[in-house]
Design a protein around this motif. Sequence first.
Motif, PDB file in Angstrom:
ATOM      1  N   SER A 103       0.826  -1.211   0.000  1.00 46.66           N
ATOM      2  CA  SER A 103       0.000   0.000   0.000  1.00 46.66           C
ATOM      3  C   SER A 103       0.857   1.257   0.000  1.00 46.66           C
ATOM      4  O   SER A 103       0.533   2.242  -0.679  1.00 46.66           O
ATOM      5  CB  SER A 103      -0.959   0.008   1.195  1.00 46.66           C
ATOM      6  OG  SER A 103      -0.248   0.069   2.421  1.00 46.66           O
ATOM      7  N   GLU A 104       1.976   1.240   0.716  1.00 47.50           N
ATOM      8  CA  GLU A 104       2.859   2.403   0.722  1.00 47.50           C
ATOM      9  C   GLU A 104       3.511   2.613  -0.647  1.00 47.50           C
ATOM     10  O   GLU A 104       3.738   3.755  -1.068  1.00 47.50           O
ATOM     11  CB  GLU A 104       3.908   2.271   1.822  1.00 47.50           C
ATOM     12  CG  GLU A 104       3.304   2.433   3.218  1.00 47.50           C
ATOM     13  CD  GLU A 104       4.339   2.393   4.335  1.00 47.50           C
ATOM     14  OE1 GLU A 104       5.507   2.002   4.058  1.00 47.50           O
ATOM     15  OE2 GLU A 104       3.979   2.749   5.481  1.00 47.50           O
ATOM     16  N   SER A 105       3.809   1.518  -1.337  1.00 50.99           N
ATOM     17  CA  SER A 105       4.347   1.632  -2.699  1.00 50.99           C
ATOM     18  C   SER A 105       3.336   2.269  -3.639  1.00 50.99           C
ATOM     19  O   SER A 105       3.684   3.104  -4.479  1.00 50.99           O
ATOM     20  CB  SER A 105       4.752   0.257  -3.227  1.00 50.99           C
ATOM     21  OG  SER A 105       5.813  -0.292  -2.478  1.00 50.99           O
ATOM     22  N   ILE A 106       2.074   1.867  -3.491  1.00 51.43           N
ATOM     23  CA  ILE A 106       1.025   2.428  -4.346  1.00 51.43           C
ATOM     24  C   ILE A 106       0.854   3.921  -4.073  1.00 51.43           C
ATOM     25  O   ILE A 106       0.826   4.738  -4.995  1.00 51.43           O
ATOM     26  CB  ILE A 106      -0.304   1.686  -4.126  1.00 51.43           C
ATOM     27  CG1 ILE A 106      -0.194   0.228  -4.591  1.00 51.43           C
ATOM     28  CG2 ILE A 106      -1.445   2.389  -4.882  1.00 51.43           C
ATOM     29  CD1 ILE A 106      -1.388  -0.639  -4.219  1.00 51.43           C
ATOM     30  N   THR A 107       0.747   4.292  -2.796  1.00 51.48           N
ATOM     31  CA  THR A 107       0.495   5.687  -2.466  1.00 51.48           C
ATOM     32  C   THR A 107       1.686   6.579  -2.794  1.00 51.48           C
ATOM     33  O   THR A 107       1.514   7.777  -3.042  1.00 51.48           O
ATOM     34  CB  THR A 107       0.129   5.853  -0.978  1.00 51.48           C
ATOM     35  OG1 THR A 107       1.175   5.285  -0.166  1.00 51.48           O
ATOM     36  CG2 THR A 107      -1.172   5.149  -0.654  1.00 51.48           C
ATOM     37  N   SER A 108       2.884   6.009  -2.840  1.00 47.43           N
ATOM     38  CA  SER A 108       4.072   6.824  -3.136  1.00 47.43           C
ATOM     39  C   SER A 108       4.125   7.266  -4.593  1.00 47.43           C
ATOM     40  O   SER A 108       4.894   8.160  -4.944  1.00 47.43           O
ATOM     41  CB  SER A 108       5.355   6.063  -2.784  1.00 47.43           C
ATOM     42  OG  SER A 108       5.580   4.992  -3.694  1.00 47.43           O
ATOM     43  N   ASN A 109       3.292   6.659  -5.441  1.00 46.08           N
ATOM     44  CA  ASN A 109       3.353   7.010  -6.862  1.00 46.08           C
ATOM     45  C   ASN A 109       3.009   8.466  -7.116  1.00 46.08           C
ATOM     46  O   ASN A 109       3.555   9.110  -8.023  1.00 46.08           O
ATOM     47  CB  ASN A 109       2.422   6.102  -7.677  1.00 46.08           C
ATOM     48  CG  ASN A 109       2.721   6.156  -9.165  1.00 46.08           C
ATOM     49  OD1 ASN A 109       3.804   5.741  -9.587  1.00 46.08           O
ATOM     50  ND2 ASN A 109       1.808   6.674  -9.965  1.00 46.08           N
ATOM     51  N   ILE A 110       2.125   9.021  -6.293  1.00 55.90           N
ATOM     52  CA  ILE A 110       1.710  10.410  -6.472  1.00 55.90           C
ATOM     53  C   ILE A 110       2.879  11.372  -6.283  1.00 55.90           C
ATOM     54  O   ILE A 110       2.881  12.493  -6.798  1.00 55.90           O
ATOM     55  CB  ILE A 110       0.560  10.756  -5.495  1.00 55.90           C
ATOM     56  CG1 ILE A 110      -0.104  12.081  -5.865  1.00 55.90           C
ATOM     57  CG2 ILE A 110       1.040  10.799  -4.062  1.00 55.90           C
ATOM     58  CD1 ILE A 110      -0.935  12.049  -7.074  1.00 55.90           C
ATOM     59  N   LEU A 111       3.899  10.930  -5.554  1.00 57.33           N
ATOM     60  CA  LEU A 111       5.042  11.802  -5.251  1.00 57.33           C
ATOM     61  C   LEU A 111       6.187  11.656  -6.251  1.00 57.33           C
ATOM     62  O   LEU A 111       7.198  12.355  -6.140  1.00 57.33           O
ATOM     63  CB  LEU A 111       5.560  11.500  -3.837  1.00 57.33           C
ATOM     64  CG  LEU A 111       4.547  11.708  -2.705  1.00 57.33           C
ATOM     65  CD1 LEU A 111       5.146  11.269  -1.374  1.00 57.33           C
ATOM     66  CD2 LEU A 111       4.095  13.158  -2.639  1.00 57.33           C
ATOM     67  N   GLN A 112       6.036  10.755  -7.211  1.00 57.88           N
ATOM     68  CA  GLN A 112       7.090  10.555  -8.203  1.00 57.88           C
ATOM     69  C   GLN A 112       7.120  11.719  -9.196  1.00 57.88           C
ATOM     70  O   GLN A 112       6.086  12.326  -9.482  1.00 57.88           O
ATOM     71  CB  GLN A 112       6.868   9.237  -8.964  1.00 57.88           C
ATOM     72  CG  GLN A 112       6.833   7.993  -8.079  1.00 57.88           C
ATOM     73  CD  GLN A 112       8.110   7.794  -7.303  1.00 57.88           C
ATOM     74  OE1 GLN A 112       9.211   7.868  -7.861  1.00 57.88           O
ATOM     75  NE2 GLN A 112       7.974   7.536  -6.009  1.00 57.88           N
ATOM     76  N   PRO A 113       8.306  12.016  -9.739  1.00 57.01           N
ATOM     77  CA  PRO A 113       8.372  13.031 -10.807  1.00 57.01           C
ATOM     78  C   PRO A 113       7.472  12.634 -11.970  1.00 57.01           C
ATOM     79  O   PRO A 113       7.272  11.432 -12.235  1.00 57.01           O
ATOM     80  CB  PRO A 113       9.849  13.004 -11.218  1.00 57.01           C
ATOM     81  CG  PRO A 113      10.569  12.412 -10.059  1.00 57.01           C
ATOM     82  CD  PRO A 113       9.623  11.447  -9.416  1.00 57.01           C
ATOM     83  N   ALA A 114       6.936  13.605 -12.664  1.00 57.57           N
ATOM     84  CA  ALA A 114       5.966  13.343 -13.737  1.00 57.57           C
ATOM     85  C   ALA A 114       6.491  12.348 -14.766  1.00 57.57           C
ATOM     86  O   ALA A 114       5.748  11.480 -15.241  1.00 57.57           O
ATOM     87  CB  ALA A 114       5.570  14.655 -14.415  1.00 57.57           C
ATOM     88  N   ASP A 115       7.785  12.466 -15.103  1.00 59.73           N
ATOM     89  CA  ASP A 115       8.329  11.586 -16.138  1.00 59.73           C
ATOM     90  C   ASP A 115       8.669  10.189 -15.616  1.00 59.73           C
ATOM     91  O   ASP A 115       9.102   9.325 -16.377  1.00 59.73           O
ATOM     92  CB  ASP A 115       9.574  12.218 -16.771  1.00 59.73           C
ATOM     93  CG  ASP A 115      10.692  12.447 -15.759  1.00 59.73           C
ATOM     94  OD1 ASP A 115      10.410  12.498 -14.549  1.00 59.73           O
ATOM     95  OD2 ASP A 115      11.858  12.575 -16.180  1.00 59.73           O
ATOM     96  N   LYS A 116       8.463   9.959 -14.321  1.00 58.73           N
ATOM     97  CA  LYS A 116       8.769   8.648 -13.733  1.00 58.73           C
ATOM     98  C   LYS A 116       7.524   7.913 -13.256  1.00 58.73           C
ATOM     99  O   LYS A 116       7.588   6.733 -12.910  1.00 58.73           O
ATOM    100  CB  LYS A 116       9.721   8.818 -12.543  1.00 58.73           C
ATOM    101  CG  LYS A 116      11.066   9.437 -12.867  1.00 58.73           C
ATOM    102  CD  LYS A 116      11.929   8.488 -13.674  1.00 58.73           C
ATOM    103  CE  LYS A 116      13.333   9.062 -13.907  1.00 58.73           C
ATOM    104  NZ  LYS A 116      14.161   8.160 -14.727  1.00 58.73           N
TER     105      LYS A 116
END
Length: 221
Positions: A103-116
């Motif tokens: 779940s933490e991996s999923i929620t962390s996606n919002i914080l990734q740079p746009a191109d990543k």
Amino acid sequence: MSGKPKLHYVNARGRMEPIRWLLAAAGVEFEESFLETKDDLKKLQTNGDLLFQQVPMVEMDGMKMVQTRAILNYIAGKYNLYGKDLKERALIDMYVEGIIDLSESITSNILQPADKKEEHLATVMDKAKNRYFSVYEKVLKDHGQDFLVGNKLSRADVQLLETILMAEECMPDILAKFPVLQSFKARISNIPNIKKFLQPGSQRKPPICEKDIPKLMQVFH
């Protein structure tokens, strides 16, 4: 005081969401006090309400509890969602820790740079299927019971359902190859307290979107 647990956090999922889920599954009504500015957080810190200066914080049974896992452990233990003995609790803990990792991996996606973001999400969904959901599929299939541990609802079932739904928000067909988990999802979703929490208008929070980030940053940074 109403006697209801009072949850102190931002008006978003974050680390409070599994606490909301578990209280709802236990049939416990709760109140929420939302932090909207950094001053709201500072007030709790200055008043000595936050042991480690951070939220989530839950006022319950005369305590001001912090640390998400500690809060979840207490709620699960109090409402008989934590197994009947140490062996069952160990299994529940193992399953829950895996669920938290995912779940933490999923929620962390919002914080990734746009191109990543796309690449990161693809990696997370691959892990969801091959490292996590495959395990829970096998556990349920091997013992042939309705629940992960002890053939009784536990926090592991509640948190797994929450994370399945999170994953489906990113990839709607992620359970396509997991028929046992599909049945599990339908079964747990229809438990009355959980079914109620899944209805519109409940205290369940929507996914965090890009537009939410600045508002959250006002509180935490």
